[in-house]
Design an enzyme around this catalytic site. Structure first.
Site: not given
Length: 326
Positions: A2-3, A50, A303
């Site tokens: 989750p950001e 975060k 990423r």
């Protein structure tokens, strides 16, 4: 994982329980002794990037200072790990099982000195995994069978039942105690105190902008989805070195970061889903074929990144070579 916008929504789910006493606890966490939370009062709830922080105090004691009143006190504390109760012992250091991304973000955070001053209460820090979430007054239910063909509901890491009858459920998250939440609002993209100048200075470094955007020291709360989307919106190739971009381009990228994050949060609060333009897409909104690559600094965490070569062209360096190495 989750950001920033998602964790902000989690914090809003916990806010109505501030001031209430924990009547019963449960959960599968082995990182903390969940029974230590029994009969404590939830004193405060904060979010920074975060990470979610919840403060607990003895139920028979005063509620303690409000969020605003703890700002100066947190200035004196560096966020050292501490037990929830006497005799629990020092909180564990990050385990080897941490995912590389979590270790990277921990390195980007200020170190937590063991001799930090005591905070106003005991804070529990939550860092959520890929499918981490919080539910208020409901449990998450399986919506499909797992790889073995079994229908099994997700197992909560922590369940807090309050004397009011309501409850909070935490899924796929890591928890540890700290004396106070380490916070730098100037780096939080969703904070009114976000420091644009410092973020711009970071972006102007001779590093690919897709690396810099994930640096939580300057863009706390910004994750891989936001990174992909704002680079497309700003029409910037992810491997373009920031030092090769005009200030106006970097300003536009920064505007996209703040606006996209704010709009994503607003949509979440209205129950709307996210509809990415480039993230995990095969074609961009204009119909061009999208490229995908695993990008990241040498020796660092990499990423998956999506970009459109036509909408996000490579920038030429001073010697005429494309900045992005392909």
């Amino acid at each position: 994982m989750p950001e920033g916008p998602s964790v902000r929504k989690f914090q809003l789910l916990t806010s109505p329980f501030v001031g209430q006493v924990v009547a019963k606890v449960g959960g599968s966490s082995r990182k903390i002794n969940v029974d230590d939370l029994n009969a404590l009062r939830l004193q405060d709830s904060q979010v920074h990037g975060k990470n979610l922080y919840l403060a607990f105090v003895a139920a028979e004691g005063p509620l303690g200072p409000t969020t605003e009143e703890t700002v100066l006190q947190r200035e004196a504390a560096s966020g050292a790990s501490s037990p929830a109760k006497a005799g629990q012992g020092q909180a564990r250091a990050p385990q080897a099982g941490y995912q590389d991304e979590e270790l990277q973000e921990l390195r980007h955070s200020r170190s937590e000195a063991s001799d930090a001053a005591e905070g106003p209460g005991n804070w529990l820090r939550f860092h959520f995994g890929l499918f981490g979430s919080i539910r208020a007054n409901e449990f998450s239910r399986a919506n499909k069978a797992n790889k073995r063909g079994d229908w099994k509901d997700p197992v909560p890491r922590l369940v807090l039942h309050f004397e009011s009858g309501g409850f909070l459920v935490f899924y796929n998250c890591r928890m540890h105690w700290c004396t106070s939440p380490w916070a730098d609002p100037a780096s939080d993209i969703l904070s009114v105190e976000f420091h644009r100048g410092r973020a711009l200075d970071a972006l102007r470094a001779p590093d690919p902008v897709c690396y810099t955007l994930l640096d939580q020291r300057y863009f706390s709360g910004l994750g891989n989805i936001i990174k992909n989307e704002i680079l497309y919106l700003a029409k910037i190739h992810p491997l373009t070195e920031g030092s090769l971009l005009a200030l106006s381009d970097l300003e536009r990228l920064l505007d996209c970061a703040v606006q996209f994050s704010s709009e994503w949060l607003h949509g979440k609060l209205q129950g709307k889903g996210l509809h990415p333009q480039i993230y995990q897409k095969e074609r961009c909104p204009l119909g061009h074929a999208v490229m995908k690559g695993t990008l990241g600094p040498s020796g660092g965490f990499k990423r998956l990144t999506w970009w459109c070569p036509q909408c996000q062209p490579a920038v030429l360096s001073g010697d005429g070579d494309p900045s992005p190495a392909t």
